[in-house]
Design a protein around this motif. Sequence first.
Motif, PDB file in Angstrom:
ATOM      1  N   GLN A 179      13.157  -0.919   0.865  1.00 13.21           N
ATOM      2  CA  GLN A 179      12.160  -1.953   1.160  1.00 13.21           C
ATOM      3  C   GLN A 179      10.761  -1.359   1.074  1.00 13.21           C
ATOM      4  OE1 GLN A 179      12.764  -3.962   4.892  1.00 13.21           O
ATOM      5  NE2 GLN A 179      10.654  -4.719   4.991  1.00 13.21           N
ATOM      6  N   THR A 180       9.871  -1.992   0.298  1.00 13.71           N
ATOM      7  CA  THR A 180       8.518  -1.474   0.108  1.00 13.71           C
ATOM      8  C   THR A 180       7.740  -1.525   1.414  1.00 13.71           C
ATOM      9  OG1 THR A 180       8.459  -2.174  -2.206  1.00 13.71           O
ATOM     10  CG2 THR A 180       6.348  -1.788  -1.129  1.00 13.71           C
ATOM     11  N   VAL A 181       7.157  -0.391   1.794  1.00 11.67           N
ATOM     12  CA  VAL A 181       6.357  -0.323   3.017  1.00 11.67           C
ATOM     13  C   VAL A 181       4.888  -0.067   2.721  1.00 11.67           C
ATOM     14  CG1 VAL A 181       8.304   0.374   4.451  1.00 11.67           C
ATOM     15  CG2 VAL A 181       6.938   2.123   3.298  1.00 11.67           C
ATOM     16  N   LEU A 182       4.567   0.484   1.554  1.00 10.24           N
ATOM     17  CA  LEU A 182       3.174   0.682   1.158  1.00 10.24           C
ATOM     18  C   LEU A 182       3.103   0.926  -0.352  1.00 10.24           C
ATOM     19  CD1 LEU A 182       2.759   4.021   0.694  1.00 10.24           C
ATOM     20  CD2 LEU A 182       2.808   3.998   3.173  1.00 10.24           C
ATOM     21  N   THR A 183       1.897   0.850  -0.879  1.00  8.64           N
ATOM     22  CA  THR A 183       1.670   1.072  -2.311  1.00  8.64           C
ATOM     23  C   THR A 183       0.698   2.227  -2.483  1.00  8.64           C
ATOM     24  OG1 THR A 183       2.028  -1.263  -2.810  1.00  8.64           O
ATOM     25  CG2 THR A 183       0.907   0.052  -4.478  1.00  8.64           C
ATOM     26  N   LEU A 184       1.080   3.172  -3.332  1.00  8.13           N
ATOM     27  CA  LEU A 184       0.264   4.351  -3.606  1.00  8.13           C
ATOM     28  C   LEU A 184      -0.247   4.280  -5.036  1.00  8.13           C
ATOM     29  CD1 LEU A 184      -0.770   7.242  -2.884  1.00  8.13           C
ATOM     30  CD2 LEU A 184       1.411   8.102  -3.747  1.00  8.13           C
ATOM     31  N   VAL A 185      -1.561   4.357  -5.188  1.00  8.20           N
ATOM     32  CA  VAL A 185      -2.184   4.329  -6.510  1.00  8.20           C
ATOM     33  C   VAL A 185      -2.729   5.713  -6.818  1.00  8.20           C
ATOM     34  CG1 VAL A 185      -3.943   3.287  -7.977  1.00  8.20           C
ATOM     35  CG2 VAL A 185      -2.800   1.913  -6.226  1.00  8.20           C
ATOM     36  N   GLN A 186      -2.249   6.298  -7.899  1.00 15.07           N
ATOM     37  CA  GLN A 186      -2.745   7.605  -8.309  1.00 15.07           C
ATOM     38  C   GLN A 186      -4.103   7.428  -8.984  1.00 15.07           C
ATOM     39  OE1 GLN A 186       0.090  10.092 -10.410  1.00 15.07           O
ATOM     40  NE2 GLN A 186       1.814   8.976  -9.501  1.00 15.07           N
ATOM     41  N   TYR A 244      -0.765   4.459 -12.654  1.00 13.77           N
ATOM     42  CA  TYR A 244       0.498   4.621 -11.928  1.00 13.77           C
ATOM     43  C   TYR A 244       0.317   4.064 -10.524  1.00 13.77           C
ATOM     44  CZ  TYR A 244       1.359   7.828 -15.787  1.00 13.77           C
ATOM     45  OH  TYR A 244       1.497   8.372 -17.032  1.00 13.77           O
ATOM     46  N   GLU A 245       0.953   2.929 -10.257  1.00 16.00           N
ATOM     47  CA  GLU A 245       0.939   2.289  -8.947  1.00 16.00           C
ATOM     48  C   GLU A 245       2.382   2.237  -8.438  1.00 16.00           C
ATOM     49  OE1 GLU A 245      -1.009  -1.446  -9.147  1.00 16.00           O
ATOM     50  OE2 GLU A 245      -2.850  -0.648 -10.031  1.00 16.00           O
ATOM     51  N   THR A 246       2.648   2.968  -7.381  1.00 17.48           N
ATOM     52  CA  THR A 246       4.015   3.137  -6.899  1.00 17.48           C
ATOM     53  C   THR A 246       4.238   2.358  -5.614  1.00 17.48           C
ATOM     54  OG1 THR A 246       4.009   5.382  -7.824  1.00 17.48           O
ATOM     55  CG2 THR A 246       5.768   4.833  -6.282  1.00 17.48           C
ATOM     56  N   ASN A 247       5.268   1.522  -5.608  1.00 15.18           N
ATOM     57  CA  ASN A 247       5.714   0.867  -4.372  1.00 15.18           C
ATOM     58  C   ASN A 247       6.625   1.846  -3.635  1.00 15.18           C
ATOM     59  OD1 ASN A 247       4.355  -1.570  -4.915  1.00 15.18           O
ATOM     60  ND2 ASN A 247       6.057  -2.286  -6.169  1.00 15.18           N
ATOM     61  N   VAL A 248       6.160   2.355  -2.516  1.00 16.88           N
ATOM     62  CA  VAL A 248       6.845   3.427  -1.791  1.00 16.88           C
ATOM     63  C   VAL A 248       7.756   2.827  -0.729  1.00 16.88           C
ATOM     64  CG1 VAL A 248       6.555   5.562  -0.494  1.00 16.88           C
ATOM     65  CG2 VAL A 248       4.848   4.897  -2.200  1.00 16.88           C
ATOM     66  N   ALA A 300       2.687  12.157  -4.757  1.00 16.82           N
ATOM     67  CA  ALA A 300       1.535  12.469  -5.605  1.00 16.82           C
ATOM     68  C   ALA A 300       0.264  12.197  -4.809  1.00 16.82           C
ATOM     69  CB  ALA A 300       1.553  11.628  -6.883  1.00 16.82           C
ATOM     70  N   SER A 301      -0.842  12.695  -5.320  1.00 19.51           N
ATOM     71  CA  SER A 301      -2.141  12.429  -4.696  1.00 19.51           C
ATOM     72  C   SER A 301      -2.652  11.066  -5.158  1.00 19.51           C
ATOM     73  CB  SER A 301      -3.139  13.520  -5.071  1.00 19.51           C
ATOM     74  OG  SER A 301      -2.692  14.782  -4.608  1.00 19.51           O
ATOM     75  N   GLY A 302      -3.323  10.361  -4.255  1.00 20.20           N
ATOM     76  CA  GLY A 302      -3.844   9.043  -4.624  1.00 20.20           C
ATOM     77  C   GLY A 302      -4.440   8.321  -3.444  1.00 20.20           C
ATOM     78  N   VAL A 303      -4.490   6.987  -3.574  1.00 22.59           N
ATOM     79  CA  VAL A 303      -5.088   6.129  -2.557  1.00 22.59           C
ATOM     80  C   VAL A 303      -4.062   5.097  -2.116  1.00 22.59           C
ATOM     81  CG1 VAL A 303      -6.893   4.423  -2.094  1.00 22.59           C
ATOM     82  CG2 VAL A 303      -7.414   6.440  -3.452  1.00 22.59           C
ATOM     83  N   ILE A 304      -4.012   4.829  -0.820  1.00 17.84           N
ATOM     84  CA  ILE A 304      -3.141   3.787  -0.289  1.00 17.84           C
ATOM     85  C   ILE A 304      -3.828   2.440  -0.529  1.00 17.84           C
ATOM     86  CG2 ILE A 304      -1.934   2.903   1.715  1.00 17.84           C
ATOM     87  CD1 ILE A 304      -0.969   5.632   0.764  1.00 17.84           C
ATOM     88  N   SER A 305      -3.228   1.618  -1.376  1.00 17.03           N
ATOM     89  CA  SER A 305      -3.851   0.328  -1.709  1.00 17.03           C
ATOM     90  C   SER A 305      -3.338  -0.817  -0.849  1.00 17.03           C
ATOM     91  CB  SER A 305      -3.615  -0.002  -3.187  1.00 17.03           C
ATOM     92  OG  SER A 305      -2.236  -0.155  -3.462  1.00 17.03           O
ATOM     93  N   VAL A 364      -0.474  -1.731   2.729  1.00 11.41           N
ATOM     94  CA  VAL A 364       0.537  -1.350   3.715  1.00 11.41           C
ATOM     95  C   VAL A 364       1.232  -2.625   4.162  1.00 11.41           C
ATOM     96  CG1 VAL A 364       0.989  -0.325   5.963  1.00 11.41           C
ATOM     97  CG2 VAL A 364      -0.779   0.649   4.480  1.00 11.41           C
ATOM     98  N   SER A 365       2.568  -2.636   4.068  1.00 13.38           N
ATOM     99  CA  SER A 365       3.310  -3.858   4.365  1.00 13.38           C
ATOM    100  C   SER A 365       4.331  -3.675   5.481  1.00 13.38           C
ATOM    101  CB  SER A 365       4.028  -4.358   3.107  1.00 13.38           C
ATOM    102  OG  SER A 365       4.833  -3.342   2.538  1.00 13.38           O
ATOM    103  N   ALA A 366       4.204  -2.621   6.279  1.00 19.21           N
ATOM    104  CA  ALA A 366       5.109  -2.395   7.411  1.00 19.21           C
ATOM    105  C   ALA A 366       4.331  -1.737   8.537  1.00 19.21           C
ATOM    106  CB  ALA A 366       6.298  -1.537   7.001  1.00 19.21           C
ATOM    107  N   GLU A 367       4.737  -2.037   9.761  1.00 19.64           N
ATOM    108  CA  GLU A 367       4.042  -1.517  10.932  1.00 19.64           C
ATOM    109  C   GLU A 367       5.013  -0.782  11.843  1.00 19.64           C
ATOM    110  OE1 GLU A 367       0.885  -1.518  11.332  1.00 19.64           O
ATOM    111  OE2 GLU A 367       0.349  -2.834   9.657  1.00 19.64           O
ATOM    112  N   VAL A 368       4.447  -0.033  12.784  1.00 22.38           N
ATOM    113  CA  VAL A 368       5.249   0.691  13.772  1.00 22.38           C
ATOM    114  C   VAL A 368       6.074  -0.300  14.584  1.00 22.38           C
ATOM    115  CG1 VAL A 368       5.152   2.143  15.830  1.00 22.38           C
ATOM    116  CG2 VAL A 368       3.610   2.594  13.909  1.00 22.38           C
ATOM    117  N   GLY A 369       7.335   0.010  14.777  1.00 25.19           N
ATOM    118  CA  GLY A 369       8.237  -0.857  15.508  1.00 25.19           C
ATOM    119  C   GLY A 369       9.057  -1.766  14.617  1.00 25.19           C
TER     120      GLY A 369
END
Length: 356
Positions: free
Chosen positions: A186-193, A51-55, A167-172, A174-179
């Motif tokens: 719009q996808t800002v990060l991907t979470l892999v369970q 399960y790889e989720t585009n958050v 869910a619990s997992g690992v951040i694989s 990150v496609s967005a920054e502060v500002g």
Amino acid sequence: MLSVLLMVSLVSGCGKSSEDGQRPQLVRTQQVGQQALNAEGTYTGTVRGRYETNVSFQVGGRIINRNVQVGDHVNSGDILMSIDPRDVVQQSNQGDAQVAAAKAQLDLAQSNLSRYQQLYAQEAVPAMVLDQYQTAYDSALAQYNQAVAGAATGHNALGYTALVSSASGVISSVSAEVGQVVGAGQTVLTLVQTNELEVEINIPENHLNDVELGKSVQISFWALKGVSVNGTVREISPMAESVSRTYKVRISVPNPPKGMQLGMTASVKCQESSGTNNDGMVLPLSAIYQIDDNPQVWVVDKGSDTVSLKNITFEKIGNNSVRVMGLNVGDIVVTAGVHKLRQGQKVRLAEGNEDD
């Protein structure tokens, strides 16, 4: 005296020729190895999460906080990012104001309807007038319900300004920054369970028959020397990728080994090992010894260094080579000078022979 020397020279020469004639024939060979047996049924893959989720945020805005980095482990409920809530707060306030306005219109419509219901009961107004006020009340009630629903949406949006891990997992990634201003969805990060890992491989379209759903395969890992586990083909892509013309295949790992991590390189063997080289091995045409319609090859016995013929089948794949089927792992095949050999002849192996 001269005749004696000539006789001795002749005898010596004959003895040397006799000795050379008894020397085993020198041959070049190629050995059938386990690698050759499964070369076409082994594919390189990568350990992935099932399960790889585009958050993404459910509302748009400017990012003001980023609480995670690539590779961070997160738990369910952790706040990953947040956006500026001021615009969302104003939209919520606007919704509350619309509710108040709709409530005032509803109260007025209800008061007018009550008044004209009394007049109608006294037969002071016709039914047509009462129907008009009844319609006005129904319209005001519908507008009020709509305003209430809109306000509820605005209140919910206040909670969407904080991006919470589902869910619990690992951040694989990150496609967005502060500002940065991002839009809803719009996808800002991907979470892999990480609770369920599997292996992904790519199968060429001409080898798709090597895999099928539910098939058991053997998986080894480049970083885990000597570790091999069983896997099961879980998913096969129904369509090949347009560029590589390969099909993605996902393989579940019911019992992952210790140390198996995301991104590791895996080797997936889709064909069972056996003593017979069912996939065949490539030999030069010079290795084929054929009489009538029976293709054969000379196989060297390791114990006695003698040769014997073995029946094979083959398919021509090139101008100077063939793919041979019917050999066993470990067979040593003569690849040159086959028409000079005879059954049971003793041979010597040339240096630099090829091992598959």
